[in-house]
Design an enzyme around this catalytic site. Structure first.
Site, PDB file in Angstrom:
ATOM      1  CD1 TRP A  79      35.482  50.292  37.781  1.00  0.00           C
ATOM      2  CD2 TRP A  79      37.053  49.597  36.352  1.00  0.00           C
ATOM      3  NE1 TRP A  79      35.998  49.107  38.253  1.00  0.00           N
ATOM      4  CE2 TRP A  79      36.952  48.660  37.394  1.00  0.00           C
ATOM      5  CE3 TRP A  79      37.976  49.377  35.334  1.00  0.00           C
ATOM      6  CZ2 TRP A  79      37.747  47.513  37.451  1.00  0.00           C
ATOM      7  CZ3 TRP A  79      38.773  48.237  35.382  1.00  0.00           C
ATOM      8  CH2 TRP A  79      38.658  47.321  36.432  1.00  0.00           C
TER       9      TRP A  79
ATOM     10  CG  ASP B 147      31.511  51.081  32.667  1.00  0.00           C
ATOM     11  OD1 ASP B 147      30.847  50.030  32.764  1.00  0.00           O
ATOM     12  OD2 ASP B 147      32.710  51.160  33.013  1.00  0.00           O
TER      13      ASP B 147
ATOM     14  CE  LYS C 283      33.458  43.864  37.927  1.00  0.00           C
ATOM     15  NZ  LYS C 283      33.687  44.969  37.037  1.00  0.00           N
TER      16      LYS C 283
HETATM   17  C1  LIG Z   1      34.899  45.677  36.367  1.00  0.00           C
HETATM   18  C2  LIG Z   1      34.583  46.948  35.688  1.00  0.00           C
HETATM   19  C3  LIG Z   1      35.191  47.321  34.466  1.00  0.00           C
HETATM   20  C4  LIG Z   1      36.261  46.490  33.812  1.00  0.00           C
HETATM   21  O1  LIG Z   1      35.744  45.349  33.283  1.00  0.00           O
HETATM   22  P1  LIG Z   1      36.663  44.323  32.447  1.00  0.00           P
HETATM   23  O2  LIG Z   1      35.622  43.426  31.870  1.00  0.00           O
HETATM   24  O3  LIG Z   1      37.566  43.667  33.418  1.00  0.00           O
HETATM   25  O4  LIG Z   1      37.401  45.075  31.403  1.00  0.00           O
HETATM   26  C5  LIG Z   1      34.796  48.508  33.888  1.00  0.00           C
HETATM   27  N1  LIG Z   1      33.884  49.309  34.456  1.00  0.00           N
HETATM   28  C6  LIG Z   1      33.281  48.996  35.627  1.00  0.00           C
HETATM   29  C7  LIG Z   1      32.272  49.922  36.208  1.00  0.00           C
HETATM   30  C8  LIG Z   1      33.619  47.803  36.270  1.00  0.00           C
HETATM   31  O5  LIG Z   1      33.028  47.487  37.433  1.00  0.00           O
END
Ligand SMILES: *Cc1c(COP(=O)(O)O)cnc(C)c1O
Length: 357
Positions: free
Chosen positions: A102, A169, A193
């Protein structure tokens, strides 16, 4: 409903009471005799949902009115582009820490927008640890980090100290533990998540970092446009935001982040202790950086994979297959996963050892 122990990495488990309330709102929302899915986002009833979804984030993060909360579409991946687009100046540069898939994707987008430096990386060991002791440039426009690496199962146990704006993030560990949110200028998280269903991404941004790039901004990519529109510049993902609101309410009503942090620690301790004790398994990451959300592990004897798979499937366990880039197993223990589910997995691991040791 038969009980499945849901270790899915994302979209992940949600509290059953939230699912039930969401299902009800699809038929009759707020006793309006209308579905939440068929009313205007400008209706008074929906505006209340948006207001509460935004204010719950500030409350759980314990921040004041110098921060704004948005819920936008496009996933966390959209934020990989929006962050540099809104914060990276023409003459300046951004600093990124590369801790996995990511983070790498975030770096790729930032490089397209402007001058981007990777100041630390754990790519040398297939991202199985968190880099430490690196220097953070004092003149960068911002530092970008990823608090929890969903795919590799590593987590920052402490955050860098810096005076430049810090962007994080937090997609896979938001509201899983106490943090000092005021240390961050921008936090974003794809909801699917740990805070709701797929379809909306939460962005919490400190207003003083915005509007400095000198760039002529596309409206839909401009945080300030969305802030001015109260996160309703265009039609927001109404249903995902509603389910997120219910999930955050659930968290708050049970005792907030302090409450869930304790349970999350118990779950992680239970599973990692078993991985370390059990002769048939091995963890894949540096111990001090182990994620309390996503635990990655391998079988010592991969030839027994089919037998192990049969055992956990018959124990009603689901979603522990590892990411296609890492292999092995990954048990995701998000907020809504009860301790009993981790115990069920540990019991299977013990039974497996009995059979094959
Ligand atoms: C799943 C995830 C993403 C991507 O998320 P999307 O909503 O599918 O774009 C980005 N960063 C982390 C840490 C993730 O776990």
């Amino acid at each position: 409903m038969s009980k499945v122990h849901n270790f899915s990495a994302g979209p992940g488990i949600l509290p059953l009471e939230v699912l039930k309330q969401s299902a009800d709102a699809c038929i009759n929302f707020d006793n309006m005799n209308l579905s939440l899915l068929e009313i205007s986002h400008r209706s008074k009833n929906y505006e209340a949902v948006m207001d509460e979804s935004r204010s719950l984030v500030k409350e759980l993060f314990e921040v004041g009115d110098d921060y704004e909360v948005l819920y936008l579409g496009g996933g966390a991946s959209m934020q990989f582009a929006m962050v540099p687009y809104n914060l990276l100046t023409e003459a300046g540069h951004a600093a990124y820490v590369n801790t996995g898939v990511w983070a790498s994707k975030a770096i790729k987008e930032a490089k397209i927008v402007g001058n981007t430096k990777v100041i630390a990386s754990s790519e040398d060991k297939n991202f199985n640890y968190i880099p430490k002791g690196y220097e953070i440039p004092k003149n960068a426009d911002y530092l970008h980090i990823t608090s929890n690496n969903t795919i590799y199962g590593t987590q920052m146990k402490s955050f860098p100290k810096t005076d430049i704006p810090m962007v994080c993030d937090m997609s896979s560990d938001i509201f899983s533990r106490k943090i000092n949110a005021k240390d961050f200028s921008l936090i974003y998280a794809g909801a699917q998540k740990n805070m709701g269903p797929a379809g909306s991404t939460m962005i919490m941004v400190k207003k003083d970092v915005l509007g400095k790039t000198g760039r002529k901004m596309l409206s839909m990519l401009d945080y300030n446009v969305h802030i001015k529109g109260g996160s309703m510049y265009n039609t927001p993902p109404v249903f995902p935001i509603y389910v997120t609101m219910l999930t955050l309410r659930w968290l708050k009503q049970h005792g907030g982040v302090a409450w869930i942090e304790k349970i999350n620690q118990q779950k992680a301790d239970l599973l990692y202790n078993e991985i370390d004790r059990n002769s048939q398994f091995v963890g894949t990451t540096a111990k001090e950086d182990r994620s309390n959300m996503n635990a990655c592990f391998l079988l010592n004897k991969p030839e027994h994979e089919a037998e192990f798979d049969k055992l956990w499937k018959s124990a009603n366990i689901d979603g522990i297959r590892g990411h296609r880039d890492v292999g092995g197993y990954r048990a995701s223990m998000y907020n809504a996963l009860p301790l009993e589910s981790v115990q069920a997995l540990v019991d299977v691991m013990k039974a497996f050892e009995q059979k094959f040791a």
